[in-house]
Design an enzyme around this catalytic site. Structure first.
Site, PDB file in Angstrom:
ATOM      1  CB  CYS A 130      31.919  44.703  51.187  1.00  0.00           C
ATOM      2  SG  CYS A 130      30.542  43.606  50.853  1.00  0.00           S
ATOM      3  NE  ARG A 180      36.883  47.933  47.114  1.00  0.00           N
ATOM      4  CZ  ARG A 180      37.452  46.814  47.789  1.00  0.00           C
ATOM      5  NH1 ARG A 180      36.625  46.024  48.018  1.00  0.00           N
ATOM      6  NH2 ARG A 180      38.853  46.698  48.069  1.00  0.00           N
ATOM      7  CD1 TRP A 213      27.341  41.482  45.881  1.00  0.00           C
ATOM      8  CD2 TRP A 213      27.713  43.240  44.558  1.00  0.00           C
ATOM      9  NE1 TRP A 213      26.817  41.238  44.382  1.00  0.00           N
ATOM     10  CE2 TRP A 213      27.016  42.306  43.835  1.00  0.00           C
ATOM     11  CE3 TRP A 213      27.945  44.644  44.097  1.00  0.00           C
ATOM     12  CZ2 TRP A 213      26.989  42.434  42.385  1.00  0.00           C
ATOM     13  CZ3 TRP A 213      27.775  44.895  42.752  1.00  0.00           C
ATOM     14  CH2 TRP A 213      27.165  43.837  41.745  1.00  0.00           C
ATOM     15  CG  ASN A 218      34.728  44.349  52.887  1.00  0.00           C
ATOM     16  OD1 ASN A 218      33.672  44.710  53.322  1.00  0.00           O
ATOM     17  ND2 ASN A 218      35.745  44.956  52.524  1.00  0.00           N
ATOM     18  N   GLY A 219      33.657  40.000  53.256  1.00  0.00           N
ATOM     19  CA  GLY A 219      34.348  38.756  53.358  1.00  0.00           C
ATOM     20  C   GLY A 219      32.931  37.645  53.690  1.00  0.00           C
ATOM     21  CD  GLU A 233      43.616  30.676  33.276  1.00  0.00           C
ATOM     22  OE1 GLU A 233      43.784  31.512  33.799  1.00  0.00           O
ATOM     23  OE2 GLU A 233      42.927  30.625  31.856  1.00  0.00           O
ATOM     24  CE  LYS A 284      44.887  34.322  33.365  1.00  0.00           C
ATOM     25  NZ  LYS A 284      44.229  33.922  32.166  1.00  0.00           N
ATOM     26  CD  GLU A 316      46.051  35.931  28.684  1.00  0.00           C
ATOM     27  OE1 GLU A 316      44.939  36.723  28.316  1.00  0.00           O
ATOM     28  OE2 GLU A 316      46.059  35.660  29.798  1.00  0.00           O
ATOM     29  CG  HIS A 319      48.444   9.754  20.651  1.00  0.00           C
ATOM     30  ND1 HIS A 319      48.061   8.564  19.837  1.00  0.00           N
ATOM     31  CD2 HIS A 319      48.220   9.421  21.997  1.00  0.00           C
ATOM     32  CE1 HIS A 319      47.541   7.722  20.692  1.00  0.00           C
ATOM     33  NE2 HIS A 319      47.731   8.099  21.888  1.00  0.00           N
ATOM     34  CE  LYS A 363      40.056  42.299  32.992  1.00  0.00           C
ATOM     35  NZ  LYS A 363      40.789  41.023  33.504  1.00  0.00           N
TER      36      LYS A 363
END
Length: 608
Positions: free
Chosen positions: A2, A27, A75, A99-100, A480, A484, A487, A503, A603
């Site tokens: 929103c 948005r 939204w 918003n939220g 992850e 990151k 990247e 191991h 992206k």
């Protein structure tokens, strides 16, 4: 996500706000509205479902006068995308835009209803307007009413409020959702994104978490969450939309890290019945109770989200899962079960390998369910069912908030499948759902840990190689974290299941190789602790993400600890993702790399 825009000044407010809302169209939204205080000191409003063109047409039929105005693009989450549910909400002497997510919405609504308040929408936002109006009715000033109301709210939110009889007054508040103030000549502006303020003001103040503000035509007062008056700096914004879109953050990635609470909250809000706090997903194109097994596939970070989903679906929903990266699965041609389901995950919905495997699996008569941030993408159009995230645009190449939004959808899907497969009872489902719906507040607390993460980053920034360790469902979060770091800082990093240390990887450990552990006390902690002690004995520098209980036992072996809020093991992977990504960001800052556009990366990977 929103959007909010507001103005208090001496020019007609409606065209100013409408233009601000147009700058927030990127948005995504499905309804919009504006409210003003007219020349008789009354609140008037106009709302419309659909695009801003519909609102503009409605405004031509019913013009709004006044120089104090608030506007919103919505939204839909709580409640359908209808004119009735569109913002602003007007109750008695108050109008608000929001918003939220208000996590304690149901509790507040029951309380207000018991006192005779009647509700006209399906949204959680309406309770805010009722709380404010109730305060005004008992004699509070608008400022007193705003402070009393925001102290009752739990969740992630940004708010703008106007009050009948108080032309020239606009009050805003933020907790876990962005909000900025713009300074004009004899007028003030409020926006959820400084892009909305770009044509109006170059002098911007970005509210900090917990701040609320009182705007008048020639003055601004800002208060913290305890009601103390505070000073926030005024920054000069660039006139380029790319710079303004960073909302005062140094990089889009930093901004998007701060949007985790809102992305999680709005994603969950969209699939939750606010009255019962029960998860409500769209109708499935198959019966989860008879589903023999499922395939999960994705690329990059989305694949690690799928790995977390596999743990959840197998351990909680008792559904067998095959999982593979899309670039391998599309050419491996494994046999598929009759009446099977394929679960595909992508931020953009245009990822070439994931789209390719979608078409392969459709030929194998698999029902395609996609978790997407861009629902009207190619993958969305070709899927049997789309489970949409509400993460908003993600500009930085390295995915952040989309990852936790993906996990939020996977968690909700798991609980839905578990219920339909009859493998958890109502009490278990309720407890796990409550842990999930409380997560935005816990995520907002993590935003206070940047300082602790920065200390850890100084160790990582000096290394050429880093090991990340996790056990069980924390293993994908370690992966992850390693991804990151590679990247955006260009430091070589690998992730291993902590039990695999002996191991092979243990041979790499020496004082020059930091070991980063994902170690909540609720997930195989004793096993992880034992593995870390082995690494410590060989000179490893132990850095750990844990909770207060885990910190007590790790303090003797860990060089640095980042202590997270206590959460249930079910939602720990979502929460622990955030500081792991923050660590990569802080290391990249120290290394001086291009955070938002790291070398050799794009992206959306739309070609093989």
């Amino acid at each position: 996500m929103c959007g909010i825009c507001g103005v208090v000044g001496h020019h007609p407010g409606t065209p100013i706000v409408l233009e601000g809302l147009r700058r927030l169209e990127y948005r995504g939204y499905d309804s919009a509205g504006i409210a003003t205080i007219d020349h008789h000191q009354h609140i008037t409003r106009c709302r419309a479902a659909g695009k801003l063109d519909n609102l503009e047409a409605a405004l031509r039929e019913t013009p709004l006068t006044g120089t104090t105005a608030i506007g919103h693009t919505r939204w839909a989450t709580h409640g359908a995308p209808t004119t009735l549910n569109a913002h602003p909400h007007h109750v008695g002497q108050v109008a608000i835009v929001h918003n939220g997510i208000i996590e304690n919405f149901a509790e507040l609504k029951r309380e207000l209803s018991a006192r005779g308040r009647s509700f006209t929408t399906e949204t959680d936002s309406e309770v805010i307007a009722h709380l404010l109006d109730e305060c005004i009715e008992r004699g509070d000033t608008p400022q007193e009413a705003a402070f009393a109301t925001i102290r009752r709210l739990e969740g992630a939110y940004a708010l703008a409020m106007i009050f009948e009889g108080h032309d020239g007054l606009l009050i805003g508040a933020r907790h876990g959702a962005p909000l900025a103030i713009g300074y004009g000549e004899g007028e003030m502006f409020l926006g959820s994104d400084s892009l909305a303020l770009a044509p109006l003001s170059r002098r911007i103040t970005y509210l900090e978490d917990g701040d609320w503000c009182v705007l008048k035509t020639h003055s601004v007062e800002i208060f913290d969450q305890e009601g103390n008056k505070v000073h926030r700096s005024i920054q000069t914004a660039s006139l380029t939309s790319g710079q303004i879109g960073k909302d005062g953050y140094r990089h889009f990635m930093e901004k998007e890290l701060h949007e985790h609470p809102l992305a999680i909250g709005q994603t969950l809000q969209r699939i939750t019945d606010p009255t019962t706090r029960q998860l409500v997903l769209p109708e499935m194109p198959f019966d989860p109770a008879t589903l023999p097994r499922a395939t999960i596939t994705a690329c990059g970070s989305a694949f690690y989200a799928g790995m977390v989903g596999r743990y959840w679906l197998e351990s909680i929903a008792r559904l067998p899962i095959d999982i593979d990266v899309a670039s391998e699965l599309r050419y491996r041609n494994p046999p598929q079960p009759n009446q099977g389901m394929a679960l595909l995950i992508s931020q953009s919905g245009e990822t070439a390998d994931t789209l390719g495997v979608l078409r392969v699996l459709k030929k194998e008569q698999q029902k395609i369910v996609s978790i997407l941030n861009v629902e009207h993408s190619t993958m969305g159009r070709e899927s049997d069912l789309v489970l949409g995230m509400v993460a908003g645009p993600e500009i930085s190449v390295a995915s952040t908030k989309a990852f936790t939004a993906q996990l939020s959808v996977l968690a909700a899907l798991t609980l839905t499948f578990a219920r339909k497969r009859g493998v958890i009872n109502a009490q278990q489902e309720r407890e796990l759902t409550n842990h999930l719906l409380d997560l935005p507040s816990r995520a907002a607390e993590v935003m206070k840990l940047f300082g602790a993460v920065r200390v850890m980053a100084r160790v990582i920034a000096q290394a050429r190689d880093v090991l990340y360790l996790g056990r069980g469902i924390c293993m994908p979060i370690a992966q992850e974290g390693a991804l990151k770091l590679k990247e955006i800082s260009y430091i070589h990093a690998e992730a291993y299941a902590a039990g695999e240390l002996k191991h092979g990887p243990i041979s790499l450990i020496d004082p020059s190789v930091p070991v980063v552990a994902i170690a909540p006390s609720t997930i195989l902690f004793d096993k992880t602790l034992s593995n870390l002690q082995e690494a410590k004995a060989r000179g490893g520098r132990i850095l750990a993400f844990t909770d207060a209980k885990g910190a007590e036992r790790l303090s003797d072996i860990a060089e640095h600890l980042v202590i997270l809020p206590d959460v249930d093991a079910f939602v720990a992977p979502i929460l622990y993702t955030i500081p792991v990504q923050m660590l990569a960001y802080e290391v990249a800052l120290l290394k001086g790399t291009d955070v938002d556009q790291p070398r050799n990366l794009a992206k959306s990977v739309t070609v093989e």
